[in-house]
Motif scaffolding. Structure first.
Motif, PDB file in Angstrom:
ATOM      1  N   ASP A  23     -23.544  -1.806 -69.005  1.00  0.00           N
ATOM      2  CA  ASP A  23     -22.890  -1.171 -70.157  1.00  0.00           C
ATOM      3  C   ASP A  23     -22.004  -2.163 -70.905  1.00  0.00           C
ATOM      4  O   ASP A  23     -21.970  -2.174 -72.139  1.00  0.00           O
ATOM      5  N   ASN A  24     -21.283  -3.006 -70.170  1.00  0.00           N
ATOM      6  CA  ASN A  24     -20.417  -3.999 -70.803  1.00  0.00           C
ATOM      7  C   ASN A  24     -21.239  -4.985 -71.628  1.00  0.00           C
ATOM      8  O   ASN A  24     -20.891  -5.293 -72.768  1.00  0.00           O
ATOM      9  N   VAL A  25     -22.349  -5.458 -71.064  1.00  0.00           N
ATOM     10  CA  VAL A  25     -23.229  -6.388 -71.784  1.00  0.00           C
ATOM     11  C   VAL A  25     -23.787  -5.707 -73.033  1.00  0.00           C
ATOM     12  O   VAL A  25     -23.820  -6.301 -74.115  1.00  0.00           O
ATOM     13  N   LYS A  26     -24.207  -4.455 -72.907  1.00  0.00           N
ATOM     14  CA  LYS A  26     -24.747  -3.735 -74.061  1.00  0.00           C
ATOM     15  C   LYS A  26     -23.679  -3.522 -75.127  1.00  0.00           C
ATOM     16  O   LYS A  26     -23.967  -3.609 -76.325  1.00  0.00           O
ATOM     17  N   THR A  27     -22.443  -3.256 -74.711  1.00  0.00           N
ATOM     18  CA  THR A  27     -21.370  -3.060 -75.682  1.00  0.00           C
ATOM     19  C   THR A  27     -21.121  -4.340 -76.471  1.00  0.00           C
ATOM     20  O   THR A  27     -21.126  -4.329 -77.707  1.00  0.00           O
ATOM     21  N   ILE A  28     -20.914  -5.444 -75.777  1.00  0.00           N
ATOM     22  CA  ILE A  28     -20.645  -6.705 -76.471  1.00  0.00           C
ATOM     23  C   ILE A  28     -21.846  -7.128 -77.312  1.00  0.00           C
ATOM     24  O   ILE A  28     -21.688  -7.711 -78.382  1.00  0.00           O
ATOM     25  N   GLY A  29     -23.035  -6.793 -76.861  1.00  0.00           N
ATOM     26  CA  GLY A  29     -24.245  -7.109 -77.613  1.00  0.00           C
ATOM     27  C   GLY A  29     -24.529  -6.149 -78.748  1.00  0.00           C
ATOM     28  O   GLY A  29     -25.533  -6.291 -79.445  1.00  0.00           O
TER      29      GLY A  29
END
Length: 122
Positions: free
Chosen positions: A55-61
């Motif tokens: 989720d963190n990677v998807k948010t920053i991406g």
């Protein structure tokens, strides 16, 4: 990961997966290479769990609802500078030094139209 492969081949495969994930900003992320209890800590956030990591990677991406509000999807990048480690701790030891990555993450934070740049070691 294939435990049937000799250790040097496993390390080579892991290094290729890491390089692939970083170059594509984790599209895809290869969950088989992570512990379900993966931990992430930096000065702004700390969490545990593969789902939270994704989720963190998807948010920053910019690839989820919150991320699409906060970050420019086309502008999020992670640049891999180096992967080190994986050498035997000693000539007689089967234990290896940890793999470390050195990287730079860049993105545009939409609310202020400002570029963010983080460097780190994982």
């Amino acid at each position: 990961p294939d435990p049937a492969l000799p250790l040097p081949s496993q390390l080579s495969s892991l290094r290729k997966i890491i390089a692939s994930e970083y170059s594509t900003f984790f599209q895809p992320l290869y969950p088989d290479y992570y512990s379900d209890a993966v931990q992430f800590t930096d000065p702004m956030v700390s969490f545990e769990g593969l789902g939270k990591y994704e989720d963190n990677v998807k948010t920053i991406g910019g690839r989820n609802i919150l991320g699409s509000i906060l970050f420019e999807k086309e502008d999020s990048r992670i640049i891999l500078h180096a992967i080190t480690g994986g050498e035997p701790l000693s000539p007689s030891s089967p234990a290896l030094t940890p793999l470390l990555t050195r990287w730079t993450l860049t993105a545009t934070f939409k609310p202020f139209s400002s570029r963010i740049i983080f460097t780190g070691v994982s």
